[in-house]
Design a protein around this motif. Structure first.
Motif, short mmCIF file in Angstrom:
data_model
loop_
_atom_site.label_atom_id
_atom_site.label_comp_id
_atom_site.label_asym_id
_atom_site.label_seq_id
_atom_site.Cartn_x
_atom_site.Cartn_y
_atom_site.Cartn_z
N HIS A 97 -8.28 -5.57 4.20
CA HIS A 97 -7.75 -6.11 5.46
C HIS A 97 -6.50 -5.31 5.76
O HIS A 97 -5.43 -5.58 5.22
CB HIS A 97 -7.44 -7.60 5.35
CG HIS A 97 -6.89 -8.19 6.62
ND1 HIS A 97 -5.56 -8.51 6.78
CD2 HIS A 97 -7.49 -8.52 7.80
CE1 HIS A 97 -5.36 -9.01 7.99
NE2 HIS A 97 -6.51 -9.03 8.63
N TRP A 98 -6.63 -4.30 6.61
CA TRP A 98 -5.56 -3.36 6.89
C TRP A 98 -4.63 -3.92 7.96
O TRP A 98 -5.07 -4.23 9.06
CB TRP A 98 -6.13 -2.02 7.34
CG TRP A 98 -5.11 -0.93 7.39
CD1 TRP A 98 -4.40 -0.52 8.48
CD2 TRP A 98 -4.69 -0.11 6.30
NE1 TRP A 98 -3.55 0.51 8.13
CE2 TRP A 98 -3.72 0.78 6.78
CE3 TRP A 98 -5.05 -0.05 4.95
CZ2 TRP A 98 -3.09 1.72 5.98
CZ3 TRP A 98 -4.44 0.89 4.14
CH2 TRP A 98 -3.47 1.77 4.65
N GLU A 144 -8.19 4.80 5.45
CA GLU A 144 -6.83 4.89 4.92
C GLU A 144 -6.24 6.26 5.27
O GLU A 144 -6.96 7.27 5.24
CB GLU A 144 -6.83 4.77 3.41
CG GLU A 144 -7.34 3.48 2.83
CD GLU A 144 -7.40 3.56 1.32
OE1 GLU A 144 -6.79 2.72 0.65
OE2 GLU A 144 -8.05 4.49 0.80
N MET A 187 -9.97 -4.67 10.18
CA MET A 187 -8.75 -4.23 10.86
C MET A 187 -7.96 -5.45 11.31
O MET A 187 -8.50 -6.33 11.99
CB MET A 187 -9.10 -3.37 12.07
CG MET A 187 -9.70 -2.01 11.73
SD MET A 187 -8.44 -0.77 11.37
CE MET A 187 -7.84 -0.43 13.04
N ILE A 221 -11.72 1.42 6.15
CA ILE A 221 -11.13 0.09 6.26
C ILE A 221 -12.24 -0.90 6.60
O ILE A 221 -13.06 -0.65 7.48
CB ILE A 221 -10.02 0.08 7.32
CG1 ILE A 221 -8.84 0.93 6.83
CG2 ILE A 221 -9.59 -1.34 7.65
CD1 ILE A 221 -7.85 1.29 7.90
N PRO A 223 -3.87 3.50 10.80
CA PRO A 223 -4.96 4.14 10.07
C PRO A 223 -5.20 5.55 10.58
O PRO A 223 -4.66 5.97 11.61
CB PRO A 223 -6.15 3.24 10.37
CG PRO A 223 -5.87 2.70 11.73
CD PRO A 223 -4.36 2.52 11.79
N TYR A 247 -12.25 4.14 11.14
CA TYR A 247 -10.87 4.05 10.71
C TYR A 247 -10.84 4.03 9.18
O TYR A 247 -11.58 3.27 8.54
CB TYR A 247 -10.21 2.78 11.25
CG TYR A 247 -9.91 2.84 12.72
CD1 TYR A 247 -8.95 3.73 13.20
CD2 TYR A 247 -10.56 2.01 13.63
CE1 TYR A 247 -8.66 3.79 14.56
CE2 TYR A 247 -10.27 2.07 14.99
CZ TYR A 247 -9.32 2.97 15.44
OH TYR A 247 -9.05 3.03 16.79
N CYS A 268 -2.17 -3.29 10.58
CA CYS A 268 -1.89 -2.05 11.31
C CYS A 268 -0.43 -1.86 11.68
O CYS A 268 0.00 -0.74 11.94
CB CYS A 268 -2.76 -1.99 12.57
SG CYS A 268 -4.52 -1.76 12.21
N SER A 287 -5.58 -3.06 -0.01
CA SER A 287 -5.23 -3.17 1.40
C SER A 287 -6.35 -2.75 2.34
O SER A 287 -6.39 -3.20 3.50
CB SER A 287 -3.97 -2.36 1.69
OG SER A 287 -4.13 -1.03 1.23
N TRP A 288 -7.29 -1.88 1.91
CA TRP A 288 -8.36 -1.48 2.81
C TRP A 288 -9.28 -2.66 3.15
O TRP A 288 -10.02 -2.59 4.14
CB TRP A 288 -9.18 -0.32 2.23
CG TRP A 288 -9.89 -0.59 0.95
CD1 TRP A 288 -9.47 -0.25 -0.31
CD2 TRP A 288 -11.16 -1.24 0.76
NE1 TRP A 288 -10.39 -0.66 -1.26
CE2 TRP A 288 -11.44 -1.26 -0.62
CE3 TRP A 288 -12.09 -1.80 1.64
CZ2 TRP A 288 -12.60 -1.83 -1.15
CZ3 TRP A 288 -13.26 -2.37 1.12
CH2 TRP A 288 -13.50 -2.37 -0.26
N ASP A 336 0.85 -1.18 0.00
CA ASP A 336 0.00 0.00 0.00
C ASP A 336 0.89 1.24 0.00
O ASP A 336 2.02 1.21 0.51
CB ASP A 336 -0.92 0.03 1.23
CG ASP A 336 -1.96 1.14 1.15
OD1 ASP A 336 -3.03 0.89 0.56
OD2 ASP A 336 -1.68 2.25 1.64
#
Length: 304
Positions: free
Chosen positions: A227-228, A246, A257, A254, A235, A244, A230, A224-225, A131
């Protein structure tokens, strides 16, 4: 009770139940329970924890060790890794099986249909750890590449590692597969190769990366949003929506998370849509609470 076509699966032992419970609560609160069923790999839960899940119609399974020589040599939670390639056998009867690490939670269901559609199209659907916001990718960091190369070398040797390690890391923390996809069998075979060379935590993820990047079977990639991760980038909190999002425009919310490592527990100075920061953990519901505190503060001060 009628089964839905897709099953969300996670796994936990007793100390990890706190995160698993948050995942289940977010699954219900987000409306994901209208789209999927929920299953749990029991890796050493207490009786009262199993009862909590059973009361909520969660499908529980305690898998056997898939490879000889592991029983008694590694802790029970290690099954979360080595049993992951065998999910269709452990949880039979669903068209799609979607693994989520227990330290994840649903903010919305926008990614669910994409994961299933990707799996329907190509057999497997994953989120590459790439990302514009991820520090290891764009700010001179090399430790994730070094880490991936080391993981691949342990399980497959230097030659294979050299071929694969520059490809995006494919996290096994969020992966959806059609139950009859041929990817599962290949992943199982590569996982056994890695475990026979070295028993280590990342063996099944290294095997997944070989399956995706070396094989001839197509795998569907999501942004990526969906499954972010962290610990790759924190975020931003949208204070108007209490979400939360991007950290860069267009600030896409997102969907899921992912909180590996210290992001499960630590308090961070998180950027907000106001241009300042707030101190918060990343657990389920914290963005909405931060936004609510801000609304109360604005009302008390008369700020527009």
């Amino acid at each position: 009770m009628t089964r839905k076509p897709s099953l969300i699966v996670s796994g936990a032992n007793a100390p990890y139940f706190t995160w698993l419970r948050d995942l289940w609560i977010s699954w219900e609160a987000s409306g994901a329970n209208a789209i999927t069923d929920f299953g749990v790999m029991d890796l050493g839960l207490k009786a009262d924890q199993r009862a909590w899940l059973e009361k909520r119609n969660v499908t529980l399974a305690t898998p056997d060790w898939p490879f000889d020589g592991l029983d008694g040599t590694v802790p029970e939670w290690f099954k979360a890794m080595v049993c992951r390639p065998f999910l269709p056998q452990t949880f039979p009867g669903w068209d799609y099986v979607f693994w989520l690490d227990a330290d994840s939670w649903f903010q919305n269901t926008d990614s669910l249909s994409l994961f299933v559609a990707g799996a329907a199209q190509d057999g497997f659907c994953v989120v590459p750890a790439v990302d514009r916001a991820f520090s290891p990718s764009y700010h001179g960091g090399h430790y994730f590449l070094d880490w991936q190369k080391n993981c691949l070398e342990k399980g497959f040797g230097k030659e294979m590692a050299e071929r694969i390690y520059r490809h995006p890391i494919i996290s096994a923390g969020a992966i959806c597969g059609a139950s009859d996809a041929p990817h599962w069998k290949i992943w199982q075979e590569y996982a056994e190769i890695a475990i026979r060379r070295a028993v280590y935590r990342e063996a099944e993820q290294a095997a997944l990366n070989v399956t995706v990047h070396l094989g001839t079977l197509k795998t569907h990639f999501l942004p990526s949003w969906c499954h972010w991760v962290c610990n790759m980038a924190l975020p931003l909190i949208d204070m108007e929506r209490g979400l939360y999002v991007e950290p860069h425009l267009p600030h896409m919310p997102i969907s899921i998370m992912g909180m590996p490592g210290n992001t499960r527990t630590d308090t961070f100075s998180l950027p907000t849509s106001r241009g300042d920061t707030v101190a918060s953990t990343l657990r389920f519901g914290t963005a909405a609470k931060a936004a609510q505190r801000h609304r109360v503060w604005k009302k008390s001060t008369g700020e527009p």
